[in-house]
Design a protein around this motif. Structure first.
Motif, PDB file in Angstrom:
ATOM      1  N   ASP A 151       0.798  -1.219   0.000  1.00  0.00           N
ATOM      2  CA  ASP A 151       0.000   0.000   0.000  1.00  0.00           C
ATOM      3  C   ASP A 151       0.836   1.277   0.000  1.00  0.00           C
ATOM      4  O   ASP A 151       0.370   2.323  -0.471  1.00  0.00           O
ATOM      5  CB  ASP A 151      -0.934   0.023   1.219  1.00  0.00           C
ATOM      6  N   TYR A 152       2.048   1.216   0.550  1.00  0.00           N
ATOM      7  CA  TYR A 152       2.871   2.411   0.692  1.00  0.00           C
ATOM      8  C   TYR A 152       4.250   2.169   0.082  1.00  0.00           C
ATOM      9  O   TYR A 152       5.257   2.027   0.783  1.00  0.00           O
ATOM     10  CB  TYR A 152       2.994   2.811   2.162  1.00  0.00           C
ATOM     11  N   ALA A 153       4.295   2.131  -1.217  1.00  0.00           N
ATOM     12  CA  ALA A 153       5.556   1.924  -1.923  1.00  0.00           C
ATOM     13  C   ALA A 153       6.519   3.068  -1.595  1.00  0.00           C
ATOM     14  O   ALA A 153       6.128   4.236  -1.528  1.00  0.00           O
ATOM     15  CB  ALA A 153       5.307   1.855  -3.424  1.00  0.00           C
ATOM     16  N   GLY A 154       7.773   2.715  -1.355  1.00  0.00           N
ATOM     17  CA  GLY A 154       8.777   3.713  -0.996  1.00  0.00           C
ATOM     18  C   GLY A 154       8.964   3.883   0.493  1.00  0.00           C
ATOM     19  O   GLY A 154       9.924   4.525   0.923  1.00  0.00           O
ATOM     20  N   SER A 155       8.053   3.335   1.285  1.00  0.00           N
ATOM     21  CA  SER A 155       8.195   3.409   2.739  1.00  0.00           C
ATOM     22  C   SER A 155       9.070   2.265   3.236  1.00  0.00           C
ATOM     23  O   SER A 155       9.197   1.223   2.593  1.00  0.00           O
ATOM     24  CB  SER A 155       6.822   3.347   3.412  1.00  0.00           C
ATOM     25  N   ARG A 156       9.642   2.461   4.403  1.00  0.00           N
ATOM     26  CA  ARG A 156      10.446   1.418   5.046  1.00  0.00           C
ATOM     27  C   ARG A 156       9.589   0.767   6.126  1.00  0.00           C
ATOM     28  O   ARG A 156       9.092   1.456   7.029  1.00  0.00           O
ATOM     29  CB  ARG A 156      11.718   2.006   5.648  1.00  0.00           C
ATOM     30  N   VAL A 157       9.432  -0.548   6.044  1.00  0.00           N
ATOM     31  CA  VAL A 157       8.553  -1.257   6.975  1.00  0.00           C
ATOM     32  C   VAL A 157       9.323  -2.420   7.593  1.00  0.00           C
ATOM     33  O   VAL A 157       9.997  -3.176   6.889  1.00  0.00           O
ATOM     34  CB  VAL A 157       7.293  -1.801   6.261  1.00  0.00           C
ATOM     35  N   ILE A 158       9.235  -2.557   8.905  1.00  0.00           N
ATOM     36  CA  ILE A 158       9.851  -3.682   9.600  1.00  0.00           C
ATOM     37  C   ILE A 158       8.838  -4.278  10.564  1.00  0.00           C
ATOM     38  O   ILE A 158       7.867  -3.629  10.945  1.00  0.00           O
ATOM     39  CB  ILE A 158      11.117  -3.265  10.392  1.00  0.00           C
ATOM     40  N   GLU A 159       9.066  -5.546  10.911  1.00  0.00           N
ATOM     41  CA  GLU A 159       8.318  -6.139  12.024  1.00  0.00           C
ATOM     42  C   GLU A 159       9.329  -6.572  13.057  1.00  0.00           C
ATOM     43  O   GLU A 159      10.477  -6.905  12.734  1.00  0.00           O
ATOM     44  CB  GLU A 159       7.431  -7.296  11.560  1.00  0.00           C
ATOM     45  N   PHE A 160       8.940  -6.542  14.323  1.00  0.00           N
ATOM     46  CA  PHE A 160       9.868  -6.897  15.389  1.00  0.00           C
ATOM     47  C   PHE A 160       9.083  -7.393  16.596  1.00  0.00           C
ATOM     48  O   PHE A 160       7.888  -7.130  16.716  1.00  0.00           O
ATOM     49  CB  PHE A 160      10.758  -5.711  15.778  1.00  0.00           C
ATOM     50  N   SER A 161       9.763  -8.097  17.464  1.00  0.00           N
ATOM     51  CA  SER A 161       9.100  -8.646  18.648  1.00  0.00           C
ATOM     52  C   SER A 161       9.346  -7.747  19.848  1.00  0.00           C
ATOM     53  O   SER A 161      10.394  -7.096  19.967  1.00  0.00           O
ATOM     54  CB  SER A 161       9.614 -10.055  18.950  1.00  0.00           C
ATOM     55  N   GLY A 162       8.361  -7.693  20.730  1.00  0.00           N
ATOM     56  CA  GLY A 162       8.490  -6.980  21.988  1.00  0.00           C
ATOM     57  C   GLY A 162       8.417  -7.971  23.127  1.00  0.00           C
ATOM     58  O   GLY A 162       8.760  -9.150  22.971  1.00  0.00           O
ATOM     59  N   GLU A 163       7.973  -7.494  24.284  1.00  0.00           N
ATOM     60  CA  GLU A 163       7.827  -8.377  25.444  1.00  0.00           C
ATOM     61  C   GLU A 163       6.494  -9.119  25.339  1.00  0.00           C
ATOM     62  O   GLU A 163       5.435  -8.556  25.585  1.00  0.00           O
ATOM     63  CB  GLU A 163       7.879  -7.549  26.732  1.00  0.00           C
ATOM     64  N   ARG A 164       6.555 -10.363  24.875  1.00  0.00           N
ATOM     65  CA  ARG A 164       5.375 -11.197  24.661  1.00  0.00           C
ATOM     66  C   ARG A 164       4.403 -10.556  23.664  1.00  0.00           C
ATOM     67  O   ARG A 164       3.186 -10.655  23.814  1.00  0.00           O
ATOM     68  CB  ARG A 164       4.668 -11.497  25.991  1.00  0.00           C
ATOM     69  N   SER A 165       4.951  -9.863  22.659  1.00  0.00           N
ATOM     70  CA  SER A 165       4.110  -9.217  21.654  1.00  0.00           C
ATOM     71  C   SER A 165       4.917  -9.007  20.380  1.00  0.00           C
ATOM     72  O   SER A 165       6.136  -9.187  20.358  1.00  0.00           O
ATOM     73  CB  SER A 165       3.592  -7.870  22.178  1.00  0.00           C
ATOM     74  N   TYR A 166       4.203  -8.598  19.320  1.00  0.00           N
ATOM     75  CA  TYR A 166       4.839  -8.372  18.020  1.00  0.00           C
ATOM     76  C   TYR A 166       4.336  -7.043  17.466  1.00  0.00           C
ATOM     77  O   TYR A 166       3.177  -6.668  17.658  1.00  0.00           O
ATOM     78  CB  TYR A 166       4.524  -9.525  17.062  1.00  0.00           C
ATOM     79  N   TRP A 167       5.224  -6.351  16.746  1.00  0.00           N
ATOM     80  CA  TRP A 167       4.947  -4.994  16.302  1.00  0.00           C
ATOM     81  C   TRP A 167       5.374  -4.799  14.855  1.00  0.00           C
ATOM     82  O   TRP A 167       6.231  -5.525  14.345  1.00  0.00           O
ATOM     83  CB  TRP A 167       5.683  -3.979  17.187  1.00  0.00           C
ATOM     84  N   VAL A 168       4.790  -3.780  14.227  1.00  0.00           N
ATOM     85  CA  VAL A 168       5.186  -3.353  12.887  1.00  0.00           C
ATOM     86  C   VAL A 168       5.449  -1.860  12.935  1.00  0.00           C
ATOM     87  O   VAL A 168       4.723  -1.112  13.612  1.00  0.00           O
ATOM     88  CB  VAL A 168       4.089  -3.668  11.844  1.00  0.00           C
ATOM     89  N   ARG A 169       6.487  -1.416  12.240  1.00  0.00           N
ATOM     90  CA  ARG A 169       6.799   0.011  12.174  1.00  0.00           C
ATOM     91  C   ARG A 169       6.973   0.413  10.724  1.00  0.00           C
ATOM     92  O   ARG A 169       7.682  -0.249   9.969  1.00  0.00           O
ATOM     93  CB  ARG A 169       8.075   0.327  12.947  1.00  0.00           C
TER      94      ARG A 169
END
Length: 266
Positions: A217-235
């Motif tokens: 949906d957002y070509a040109g953006s930088r997207v990562i996923e990562f784990s937190g404390e017993r959770s998962y996130w996307v930035r």
């Protein structure tokens, strides 16, 4: 008592309040318990801190430089600055407290996190901002600096270290506070490096699927996923880390799980 003696007495009282800090604190777990009270801002941000250097030019993408804070979070010079200046921005909302999930974990400013430092996490104040936090129930107040990002829970505006939470009387637990900003190393109202953090997701696979959707949906953006404390996130970082684009993303994104939080990286 003369006017000069009154002024000295008020000065001594402020220094005593701002010097409160916990000593010899060890890490421990916690449970966030924010109350369902929405935060409210009381003034528009203004950049007016002549004692701090102007921000250096930066590339539009890439790593975020370390923004150090004094040892322990607050220096004697910080206290003197607060005594001789007025706040440039204030907001009220719920504050929680947090600790590192493991020893040696680095805060978002690049330094190793410390439970004993008078520091706090905020989603959008420039890294290194000098603030005074007041417990609105007890009126206890303490100076501290922003060294981390968060809290990533609804209806909370500030995450405190154990020392910071103890210094204003909300440890263990949470409470409604006023945050007065006295200085920012970078402007609050222009520039900055912005992103949107989405979560928490309950599994890595859900976070990865949402990451793949954002890449489409957002070509040109930088997207990562990562784990937190017993959770998962996307930035997601929009092209150029642009604030307006990040704000638009935060408004439009509707994740299946979690919340989209507008966040400043620098």
């Amino acid at each position: 008592m003369t006017d000069g003696q009154c002024a000295n007495a008020r000065r001594a009282a402020w220094l005593a309040v701002l010097s409160m800090a916990a000593v010899g604190i060890t890490a421990c777990g916690h449970k966030r318990q924010p109350q369902p009270v929405p935060p409210t801002a009381t003034a528009p941000p203004v950049y007016n801190t002549p004692s701090y250097p102007a921000p250096a030019p930066r590339p539009s993408t890439g790593g975020i430089p370390i923004t150090p804070v004094p040892e322990g979070g607050i220096s004697a010079e910080d206290k003197e600055f607060i005594l001789s200046h007025r706040p440039i921005y204030s907001e009220e909302g719920q504050a929680t407290w947090y600790t590192a999930p493991y020893k040696g974990r680095k805060a978002a400013n690049g330094q190793v996190f410390s439970d004993g430092a008078l520091t706090a996490a905020h989603r959008t104040l420039p890294m290194g901002s000098l603030i005074v936090v007041t417990n609105l129930r007890t009126r206890q107040a303490s100076a501290m600096r922003i060294s981390d990002r968060g809290p990533f829970v609804p209806n909370a505006i500030l995450d405190l270290t154990k020392a910071s939470a103890q210094s204003i009387g909300i440890w263990p637990g949470s409470g409604r506070v006023r945050v007065d900003v006295y200085g920012t190393p970078k402007p609050m109202d222009v520039g900055g490096r912005w992103c949107v953090q989405i979560g928490p997701f309950t599994s890595a696979s859900k976070a990865i699927r949402f990451k793949e959707k954002l890449l489409r949906d957002y070509a040109g953006s930088r997207v990562i996923e990562f784990s937190g404390e017993r959770s998962y996130w996307v930035r997601i970082r929009p092209e150029g880390d642009d604030r307006e684009q990040a704000e638009e993303m935060a408004r439009r994104l509707e994740p299946d799980e979690g919340v989209a939080y507008l966040t400043r990286l620098d």
